[in-house]
Design an enzyme around this catalytic site. Sequence first.
Site, PDB file in Angstrom:
ATOM      1  N   SER A  57       0.803  -1.218   0.000  1.00 19.75           N
ATOM      2  CA  SER A  57       0.000   0.000   0.000  1.00 19.75           C
ATOM      3  C   SER A  57       0.839   1.272   0.000  1.00 19.75           C
ATOM      4  O   SER A  57       0.395   2.306  -0.516  1.00 19.75           O
ATOM      5  CB  SER A  57      -0.938   0.008   1.216  1.00 19.75           C
ATOM      6  OG  SER A  57      -0.205  -0.154   2.419  1.00 19.75           O
ATOM      7  N   GLY A  90      -2.192  -4.391   0.892  1.00 23.67           N
ATOM      8  CA  GLY A  90      -2.416  -5.628   1.626  1.00 23.67           C
ATOM      9  C   GLY A  90      -1.482  -6.756   1.274  1.00 23.67           C
ATOM     10  O   GLY A  90      -1.476  -7.788   1.955  1.00 23.67           O
ATOM     11  N   ASN A 119       3.421  -5.682   5.707  1.00 30.20           N
ATOM     12  CA  ASN A 119       2.245  -6.482   6.066  1.00 30.20           C
ATOM     13  C   ASN A 119       2.644  -7.799   6.723  1.00 30.20           C
ATOM     14  O   ASN A 119       1.919  -8.322   7.566  1.00 30.20           O
ATOM     15  CB  ASN A 119       1.373  -6.733   4.832  1.00 30.20           C
ATOM     16  CG  ASN A 119       0.659  -5.468   4.383  1.00 30.20           C
ATOM     17  OD1 ASN A 119       0.090  -4.742   5.188  1.00 30.20           O
ATOM     18  ND2 ASN A 119       0.705  -5.187   3.090  1.00 30.20           N
ATOM     19  N   ASP A 199      -2.462   8.111   8.131  1.00 30.57           N
ATOM     20  CA  ASP A 199      -2.836   7.333   9.309  1.00 30.57           C
ATOM     21  C   ASP A 199      -1.550   6.756   9.887  1.00 30.57           C
ATOM     22  O   ASP A 199      -0.460   7.156   9.476  1.00 30.57           O
ATOM     23  CB  ASP A 199      -3.874   6.240   8.972  1.00 30.57           C
ATOM     24  CG  ASP A 199      -3.410   5.315   7.857  1.00 30.57           C
ATOM     25  OD1 ASP A 199      -2.230   4.880   7.895  1.00 30.57           O
ATOM     26  OD2 ASP A 199      -4.201   5.006   6.950  1.00 30.57           O
ATOM     27  N   HIS A 202       0.376   4.802   6.861  1.00 22.24           N
ATOM     28  CA  HIS A 202       0.413   5.304   5.483  1.00 22.24           C
ATOM     29  C   HIS A 202       0.789   6.781   5.449  1.00 22.24           C
ATOM     30  O   HIS A 202       0.445   7.537   6.357  1.00 22.24           O
ATOM     31  CB  HIS A 202      -0.940   5.112   4.784  1.00 22.24           C
ATOM     32  CG  HIS A 202      -1.345   3.682   4.655  1.00 22.24           C
ATOM     33  ND1 HIS A 202      -2.359   3.135   5.421  1.00 22.24           N
ATOM     34  CD2 HIS A 202      -0.859   2.683   3.873  1.00 22.24           C
ATOM     35  CE1 HIS A 202      -2.486   1.850   5.104  1.00 22.24           C
ATOM     36  NE2 HIS A 202      -1.587   1.554   4.176  1.00 22.24           N
TER      37      HIS A 202
END
Length: 227
Positions: A57, A90, A119, A199, A202
């Site tokens: 991502s 993901g 991840n 966030d 990210h």
Amino acid sequence: MPSPHHPASPSRLRTHRRTLMASLAAAALASLVGCGRKAPRAQAVPPGATVLALGDSLTSGVGAPAAEAAYPAVLERATGWKVVNAGVSGHTSADALERLPSLLQKHQPALVIVSIGGNDFLRRQSAAATRANVRQICAEAQASGAQVLLVAVPEPTLMAAVGRLSDHAMYAEIASELQIALHSGGWTGVLAQERLRADQIHANAAGYAEFVHGLVRTLRDVGLLAG
């Protein structure tokens, strides 16, 4: 009067020789290891060349307001390369490894930028398996004839929860083993600053731009980007 000289016994001489030889061997090994940490000078990738940005991502651009703000698009504008965004939100290192052969065949990149593993860490997957996957991704990209730049990913720790991030050590180890360039501190520096995050995991548009600013500096330092 001076004390008489007593020659060392044969056993003490043998012990001294063994100690000396061990010290010399250790010094030689340390010298070789030290030399192995520095990747050979890369060949500059010319403007217009295809560059494959492989990742999750953070590569696809989650948190950016538009595709144009994702780091591959920003890098394309900064370098004049044709940067293919091969980031899938993901995805783990195993997913990226599975996708890699078809991507290499389709795009035949001059350079592959590998940024994967976050991840795996978040899902607490096997560290050994993640390391093996990332290493194989880099090795397969090299085998295709592409140059490789490995991007270090932060390691989830208790200190990361309060914004004190650090790169996972495996990225430097893999770069050293395969003699490839490493971009360290990129995502760590961005995600540690609230103003650069969309966030907790990210970047936002400013964060992706900041990441590219540091990435371009590394690309120039290692010789992948001229100028």
